[in-house]
Design a protein around this motif. Structure first.
Motif: not given
Length: 133
Positions: A35-41
């Motif tokens: 669930e860890t996003p590659k890039a947080v927007i």
């Protein structure tokens, strides 16, 4: 001690640790879940960047507003900590900037700002840099 002279403490040599002694353990790797996003927007930043990108992408924009939007985008991407590179890519900044670079009607000062913004975008992660290609 002599007046005006500072007494120095003797320097203790560093002791070598024996293998297996306390403090030799490797740090545990950080767990990464699916669930860890590659890039947080950051949506607020993305909304602000999208306004700049809309102005840049509009071929009919006069020089003054165009230059201001390019400078603002470049400055946003120049922040020292956590520049909004992923947000800029997500709102289409790369395509708008490349379009401006290809446009022969773009004035030299705007070209400099455009190239500078693209250079700032290239400082992201490998995947973010690949988006420029």
């Amino acid at each position: 001690p002599t007046p005006g002279r500072v007494r120095r403490e003797p320097v203790q040599p560093l002791r070598k640790r024996k293998p297996g002694s306390e403090g030799d353990e490797e740090p545990a790797p950080m767990a990464v879940s699916a669930e860890t996003p590659k890039a947080v927007i950051n949506s607020a930043r993305a909304a602000q960047l999208s306004k700049h990108v809309a102005i840049i992408a509009d071929a009919q924009t006069a020089f003054g507003p165009l230059f201001q939007a390019l400078a603002d985008l470049r400055k946003d991407l120049s922040t020292e900590f956590h520049p909004p590179i992923q947000e800029a890519i997500s709102v289409g900044a790369v395509q708008a900037l490349v379009m401006r670079m290809r446009d022969s009607a773009t004035q030299p000062a705007a070209m400099v700002e455009t190239a500078w913004a693209l250079t700032n975008l290239a400082t992201g992660t490998s995947a973010q840099t690949a988006a420029l290609l």
